[in-house]
Every structure is written in C-alpha cells, then in structure tokens.
Design a protein around this motif. Sequence first.
Motif, PDB file in Angstrom:
ATOM      1  N   UNK A 153      -7.032  15.696  -9.721  1.00 40.61           N
ATOM      2  CA  UNK A 153      -5.982  15.773 -10.739  1.00 40.61           C
ATOM      3  C   UNK A 153      -4.627  15.387 -10.161  1.00 40.61           C
ATOM      4  N   UNK A 154      -4.378  15.782  -8.906  1.00 45.67           N
ATOM      5  CA  UNK A 154      -3.116  15.372  -8.277  1.00 45.67           C
ATOM      6  C   UNK A 154      -3.105  13.856  -8.102  1.00 45.67           C
ATOM      7  N   UNK A 155      -4.239  13.314  -7.676  1.00 42.60           N
ATOM      8  CA  UNK A 155      -4.339  11.856  -7.498  1.00 42.60           C
ATOM      9  C   UNK A 155      -4.038  11.131  -8.798  1.00 42.60           C
ATOM     10  N   UNK A 156      -4.559  11.662  -9.899  1.00 38.28           N
ATOM     11  CA  UNK A 156      -4.319  11.020 -11.195  1.00 38.28           C
ATOM     12  C   UNK A 156      -2.874  11.178 -11.651  1.00 38.28           C
ATOM     13  N   UNK A 157      -2.262  12.302 -11.312  1.00 35.16           N
ATOM     14  CA  UNK A 157      -0.875  12.529 -11.707  1.00 35.16           C
ATOM     15  C   UNK A 157       0.088  11.680 -10.873  1.00 35.16           C
ATOM     16  N   UNK A 158      -0.226  11.521  -9.606  1.00 31.56           N
ATOM     17  CA  UNK A 158       0.709  10.819  -8.720  1.00 31.56           C
ATOM     18  C   UNK A 158       0.470   9.319  -8.680  1.00 31.56           C
ATOM     19  N   UNK A 159      -0.764   8.915  -8.896  1.00 32.76           N
ATOM     20  CA  UNK A 159      -1.087   7.494  -8.945  1.00 32.76           C
ATOM     21  C   UNK A 159      -0.538   6.705  -7.769  1.00 32.76           C
ATOM     22  N   UNK A 160      -0.979   7.034  -6.607  1.00 31.13           N
ATOM     23  CA  UNK A 160      -0.541   6.284  -5.424  1.00 31.13           C
ATOM     24  C   UNK A 160      -1.075   4.864  -5.515  1.00 31.13           C
ATOM     25  N   UNK A 192      -4.231   0.462  -4.571  1.00 29.94           N
ATOM     26  CA  UNK A 192      -4.201   0.526  -3.107  1.00 29.94           C
ATOM     27  C   UNK A 192      -3.406   1.731  -2.612  1.00 29.94           C
ATOM     28  N   UNK A 193      -3.766   2.890  -3.096  1.00 27.57           N
ATOM     29  CA  UNK A 193      -3.078   4.102  -2.668  1.00 27.57           C
ATOM     30  C   UNK A 193      -3.976   5.029  -1.875  1.00 27.57           C
ATOM     31  N   UNK A 194      -3.320   5.822  -1.024  1.00 26.60           N
ATOM     32  CA  UNK A 194      -4.037   6.862  -0.275  1.00 26.60           C
ATOM     33  C   UNK A 194      -3.273   8.158  -0.475  1.00 26.60           C
ATOM     34  N   UNK A 195      -4.017   9.233  -0.681  1.00 24.28           N
ATOM     35  CA  UNK A 195      -3.377  10.525  -0.886  1.00 24.28           C
ATOM     36  C   UNK A 195      -3.973  11.514   0.105  1.00 24.28           C
ATOM     37  N   UNK A 196      -3.086  12.087   0.922  1.00 26.91           N
ATOM     38  CA  UNK A 196      -3.545  13.105   1.869  1.00 26.91           C
ATOM     39  C   UNK A 196      -2.996  14.446   1.420  1.00 26.91           C
ATOM     40  N   UNK A 197      -3.878  15.378   1.145  1.00 24.60           N
ATOM     41  CA  UNK A 197      -3.448  16.673   0.627  1.00 24.60           C
ATOM     42  C   UNK A 197      -3.773  17.794   1.604  1.00 24.60           C
ATOM     43  N   UNK A 198      -2.815  18.683   1.742  1.00 25.73           N
ATOM     44  CA  UNK A 198      -2.977  19.811   2.654  1.00 25.73           C
ATOM     45  C   UNK A 198      -2.710  21.093   1.874  1.00 25.73           C
ATOM     46  N   UNK A 199      -3.666  22.002   1.900  1.00 27.60           N
ATOM     47  CA  UNK A 199      -3.465  23.311   1.279  1.00 27.60           C
ATOM     48  C   UNK A 199      -3.518  24.327   2.411  1.00 27.60           C
ATOM     49  N   UNK A 215       0.847  -1.204   0.000  1.00 31.29           N
ATOM     50  CA  UNK A 215       0.000   0.000   0.000  1.00 31.29           C
ATOM     51  C   UNK A 215       0.876   1.245   0.000  1.00 31.29           C
ATOM     52  N   UNK A 216       0.464   2.268  -0.727  1.00 29.44           N
ATOM     53  CA  UNK A 216       1.223   3.521  -0.737  1.00 29.44           C
ATOM     54  C   UNK A 216       0.390   4.654  -0.162  1.00 29.44           C
ATOM     55  N   UNK A 217       0.946   5.324   0.826  1.00 25.96           N
ATOM     56  CA  UNK A 217       0.291   6.521   1.359  1.00 25.96           C
ATOM     57  C   UNK A 217       1.168   7.714   1.003  1.00 25.96           C
ATOM     58  N   UNK A 218       0.656   8.617   0.175  1.00 22.68           N
ATOM     59  CA  UNK A 218       1.396   9.814  -0.209  1.00 22.68           C
ATOM     60  C   UNK A 218       0.799  11.019   0.519  1.00 22.68           C
ATOM     61  N   UNK A 219       1.670  11.929   0.895  1.00 25.69           N
ATOM     62  CA  UNK A 219       1.196  13.161   1.521  1.00 25.69           C
ATOM     63  C   UNK A 219       1.749  14.348   0.740  1.00 25.69           C
ATOM     64  N   UNK A 220       0.888  15.271   0.383  1.00 18.90           N
ATOM     65  CA  UNK A 220       1.311  16.476  -0.334  1.00 18.90           C
ATOM     66  C   UNK A 220       0.941  17.708   0.481  1.00 18.90           C
TER      67      UNK A 220
END
Lengths: 106, 256
Positions: free
Chosen positions: B102-109, B116-123, B81-86
């Motif tokens: 769009x970030x999710x599609x570009x990064x493809x976790x 099986x990816x998770x993306x946590x984004x903070x602005x 599993x990949x958990x990415x944080x931006x």
Amino acid sequence: MEGDILEEGKKIFEQLGMTKTAERNGILFLLSLKDHQFAILGDQGIHDKVHAEFWQTIRNELEGYFKQGLFSAGLVAGIVKCGEELKRYFPCQAGDKNELPDSISS
Amino acid sequence: MSFRAKPAPDSIRGGIFHFIKRKIATLALAMTLLFIPLLAHAFDIPSKPDNYINDYISLLDPNDKVYLNALLADYEIKTSNQIFIGIFNSLEGEVLEDLSMRIAEAWRAGQLKKDNGVLLLIFLNDRQLRIEVGYGLEGVLTDAKSKSIIEQILVPRFRTQQFGLGLKEAVATMMKTIGNEFSNEFTENYGQNLSKLKKRQKPIWVPFFGLLLFLIIMANSRHGRRGITFGGTSGSGFGGFGGFGRRYFRRREKDF
C-alpha cells in the motif's frame, strides 16, 4: 572558463569577499560542469593548519563521485569531510557567528 | 407500541424478541463491517514524500540523511530511477506484505511509464525490512539480489545500530546492481535536470557549526584580480554515461 581553475577559484574567492573572515577560514568548492573541472580552495587560516594531503584526500573523494556524475552527493560528502576536519582546528566558540553565507551560487 | 405495559402472549413476545435479536445482530454486523477498514488500516500512510529519505522517527544522523538525499537526487538525474526509503516506528499491527504494497502504491516510486522505482521500508520496532522493486527494474534488481542486500548488508549493520552506514552501503549496492538501466547522457543536461527536480523538492541543507563554507557551481567564467595565498587543489575529467530500459512491484523482506 579560461585558464587554470585554481587561479580562477582564487579570483572568485576574493570577489565573493570570502577572505573577510576573522580567522581566515573560508572554504570554496568550485565546480565547472562544462569544463569538467573542479577546485577546492581553503583560506590561509585553514591551509596553515591542515596538511597538503588533506586537500588531496578531499579532491580524490570528490573526483570519485564526479566521475560517476554524482555531483550533489560528492559535494555533500566533501563538505561533511571538510566540516569534520575543521571542527578540530576551529571549534565553535562563544559568540561565533556565521560570517559567510552557506549558499550555492551559480 | 409498548410490549412491556401490556405483556403480549408468548408467541407474539417470542416474535418481538426474535425481531429485536435480529436487529441487534444486524447492527453488530453493520458495525463490524464499518470498522473492518479502520482495523485493517491502523497505519496512517504518509502522502507521497518530497524527499528520497523519509525518516519519520529521526533515526538517521542528519549528515547521513543529507548525503543520501543528495546521492539519490543525483541518481535520479542520471538514470531517472527513483529509490525511496521510508523509516517508520512500527507496522501498527498491520501485515508487512500488505502495508508495504500500500505504501508502494501511495508513493509510486519511479517514472510512470518506466516503473523504475525501488522502495526500501524499515519498521524499526517490529524489526522488519522490505524492498519493493518496480517491474522496470526487477530484471536487474532481482529478488535474489534484494535478498542479499537485506541479509548481507542491512541486517548486520542494523543489528549493530549502524543505520546510516547500512543504508549507504545498501543504496550503493542497489545502484551498482541496477547499473546502466535507464541511464542517459546526463552531464551536459545536469543543470537542466536539476532544476526540474528542484521544483518538486524542498531544499535541504546541513548546519555547520559556524564553519564557513561556500559553494559554487558555475557554468561559465567570470574574471577577477590577483590571487592571495591559498591552499587548495583541483581535479578534472568526469564523464558521461549511456543506456536505456524495461516493468511493477516485487518484494523481499527480512527480520533484523
């Protein structure tokens, strides 16, 4: 690995020349994946200053990580913790240099 | 032809003006169409990152960053599993749902087939948070769970500026929530999996103010001579794991 990992660790510590620091304050993290064993060894200079509980605390913390298979996270957490503790006893001094490599051998 | 030099009759002039007006309108329309994509995509999405923690605004303490990267690397080795944080400054005027997608599609976790990816984004400056979960994990890391991670953990921590702590707790909770999904036997293959992972990751390490640390991961033994006085300790007994898996992106957001 044969025998006790602590004994093994002491040998490696010497072999690596880790005792050749001015303040005798090197620390070795030893991890044997095959044997499911690990050891943390601090040189004389450190052991004289920290309490036995210090090593136990780090050990318990690492064990928690390793049991979950989180090896790098455990090592990072342990190293950061050692670093915080050691800052108190061995503050950075003028003219300090990195006497040993901060590297990982395998 | 010059219509100024020799004024044309009204009817013709009207036609010319009409023609010019239409041209301008067409041009304006063309310009608008040309700029719509630029306006909509003001946010420049970074290419797929090498690390799990992608802090583009140096928000996190370096120790926390190294720790989280190590933890998430271990987690991938163990479960795939990949958990990415931006962590970004702001949405740059874009819409959260659209941008995060769009970030999710570009990064493809996550792994391609397992999703099986998770993306946590903070602005940060927009005070916006979002969790995107791949289909492969949304059965376990449900919208409700993501929502509670954001509301119970991240928002309160972020409000008190405890960004590193909040992320550590959030990641730990995600890992716990996902549980054994996609986990495999990892201990024996750890070294192998690690070197696979290393190939696509830049090495990261922390500077330790002249402290002397040395680290060894050994597969087998070496031998040496007698010991000296040391302080130290040892521990043993770390075990294995078991499990398997299931499909893409769902979300959860919250202001903080």
